[in-house]
Design a protein around this motif. Sequence first.
Motif, mmCIF file in Angstrom:
data_model
loop_
_atom_site.group_PDB
_atom_site.id
_atom_site.type_symbol
_atom_site.label_atom_id
_atom_site.label_comp_id
_atom_site.label_asym_id
_atom_site.label_seq_id
_atom_site.Cartn_x
_atom_site.Cartn_y
_atom_site.Cartn_z
ATOM 1 N N LYS A 1 -31.288 -92.157 -48.107
ATOM 2 C CA LYS A 1 -30.805 -91.279 -49.179
ATOM 3 C C LYS A 1 -29.318 -91.517 -49.393
ATOM 4 O O LYS A 1 -28.650 -92.111 -48.550
ATOM 5 C CB LYS A 1 -31.060 -89.810 -48.840
ATOM 6 N N ALA A 2 -28.817 -91.037 -50.518
ATOM 7 C CA ALA A 2 -27.390 -91.129 -50.809
ATOM 8 C C ALA A 2 -26.910 -89.803 -51.366
ATOM 9 O O ALA A 2 -27.526 -89.255 -52.280
ATOM 10 C CB ALA A 2 -27.119 -92.253 -51.809
ATOM 11 N N PHE A 3 -25.831 -89.286 -50.811
ATOM 12 C CA PHE A 3 -25.236 -88.075 -51.376
ATOM 13 C C PHE A 3 -23.744 -88.036 -51.042
ATOM 14 O O PHE A 3 -23.285 -88.631 -50.078
ATOM 15 C CB PHE A 3 -25.956 -86.809 -50.918
ATOM 16 N N TYR A 4 -23.007 -87.341 -51.899
ATOM 17 C CA TYR A 4 -21.545 -87.345 -51.845
ATOM 18 C C TYR A 4 -21.082 -85.924 -52.183
ATOM 19 O O TYR A 4 -20.700 -85.641 -53.314
ATOM 20 C CB TYR A 4 -21.026 -88.361 -52.860
ATOM 21 N N PRO A 5 -21.129 -85.001 -51.203
ATOM 22 C CA PRO A 5 -20.971 -83.569 -51.494
ATOM 23 C C PRO A 5 -19.517 -83.105 -51.648
ATOM 24 O O PRO A 5 -19.096 -82.113 -51.062
ATOM 25 C CB PRO A 5 -21.633 -82.924 -50.281
ATOM 26 N N VAL B 1 -24.539 -96.354 -62.264
ATOM 27 C CA VAL B 1 -25.623 -95.421 -62.621
ATOM 28 C C VAL B 1 -25.410 -94.723 -63.953
ATOM 29 O O VAL B 1 -26.311 -94.036 -64.436
ATOM 30 C CB VAL B 1 -25.833 -94.368 -61.504
ATOM 31 N N GLY B 2 -24.221 -94.859 -64.560
ATOM 32 C CA GLY B 2 -23.927 -94.168 -65.809
ATOM 33 C C GLY B 2 -23.236 -92.842 -65.558
ATOM 34 O O GLY B 2 -23.314 -92.270 -64.467
ATOM 35 N N PRO B 3 -22.556 -92.303 -66.576
ATOM 36 C CA PRO B 3 -21.751 -91.095 -66.381
ATOM 37 C C PRO B 3 -22.548 -89.843 -66.041
ATOM 38 O O PRO B 3 -22.130 -89.053 -65.196
ATOM 39 C CB PRO B 3 -20.997 -90.945 -67.706
ATOM 40 N N SER B 4 -23.688 -89.626 -66.682
ATOM 41 C CA SER B 4 -24.447 -88.404 -66.408
ATOM 42 C C SER B 4 -25.001 -88.395 -64.994
ATOM 43 O O SER B 4 -24.944 -87.370 -64.293
ATOM 44 C CB SER B 4 -25.593 -88.253 -67.423
ATOM 45 N N ARG B 5 -25.508 -89.536 -64.559
ATOM 46 C CA ARG B 5 -26.050 -89.606 -63.209
ATOM 47 C C ARG B 5 -24.933 -89.519 -62.166
ATOM 48 O O ARG B 5 -25.136 -88.956 -61.081
ATOM 49 C CB ARG B 5 -26.874 -90.880 -63.048
ATOM 50 N N ALA B 6 -23.764 -90.068 -62.482
ATOM 51 C CA ALA B 6 -22.620 -89.920 -61.577
ATOM 52 C C ALA B 6 -22.266 -88.447 -61.417
ATOM 53 O O ALA B 6 -21.961 -87.971 -60.309
ATOM 54 C CB ALA B 6 -21.426 -90.706 -62.105
ATOM 55 N N ARG B 7 -22.331 -87.691 -62.519
ATOM 56 C CA ARG B 7 -22.061 -86.244 -62.432
ATOM 57 C C ARG B 7 -23.145 -85.528 -61.626
ATOM 58 O O ARG B 7 -22.861 -84.538 -60.937
ATOM 59 C CB ARG B 7 -21.952 -85.646 -63.835
ATOM 60 N N MET B 8 -24.374 -86.010 -61.734
ATOM 61 C CA MET B 8 -25.457 -85.424 -60.934
ATOM 62 C C MET B 8 -25.129 -85.528 -59.446
ATOM 63 O O MET B 8 -25.394 -84.603 -58.670
ATOM 64 C CB MET B 8 -26.775 -86.152 -61.223
#
Length: 203
Positions: A116-120, A140-147
């Motif tokens: 998995k990948a996460f950046y909290p 990944v694109g801007p929207s997915r980066a914001r996700m």
Amino acid sequence: MIRLEKDGGLWTVTLNRPDKANALTEAMLAELADIAEAATEARVLVLTGTGKVFSAGADLEAARAGLAISPLWERLSGAIAGLPGLTIAALNGTLAGGAMGMVLACDLRIAVPGAKAFYPVMKLGFLPQPSDPARLVRLVGPSRARMILMAGRKIDTETALAWGLFDLVAEPDTLLDTARELAADTLGADPAHAANIKRLCQS
């Protein structure tokens, strides 16, 4: 806690603190940055880890002491991004927090199933490393980066592959073999030729 193996032009750097999920101390981070800065001699640099987690990011106590905002993170990712050879993150497991920076700076990312990948950063109250958001957006694109950065989404292997955060998935026992297969053409090429092709691929 950092292991470096050199096989001709192939350098393999292994995070070796599995009992702490390969969480990075200041000394480990500085050693990684030193290796990355010296890796201009390498034709291919592979980053991997031992155990079930690639890296949990900053060691908790070190983060509380200021490591979470250390310039060492940016020094490391900048050195990796600036290398003329091929750089590959061979993720033996989940990638979290500040460790995302060195992985985003690599040219290719392969992962084992279940990684998995996460950046909290939003939840923890830190800013991401300065170069990380732009690198993440390019993948990944801007929207997915914001996700990932703002909504705190934990991305599973299949989603990371579909989004372009991961490039390939390989079983644990073939992870490094897959990295070596990806490295083969670059290892066999003239270093200047490889550097020119890499330059042409950069946006």
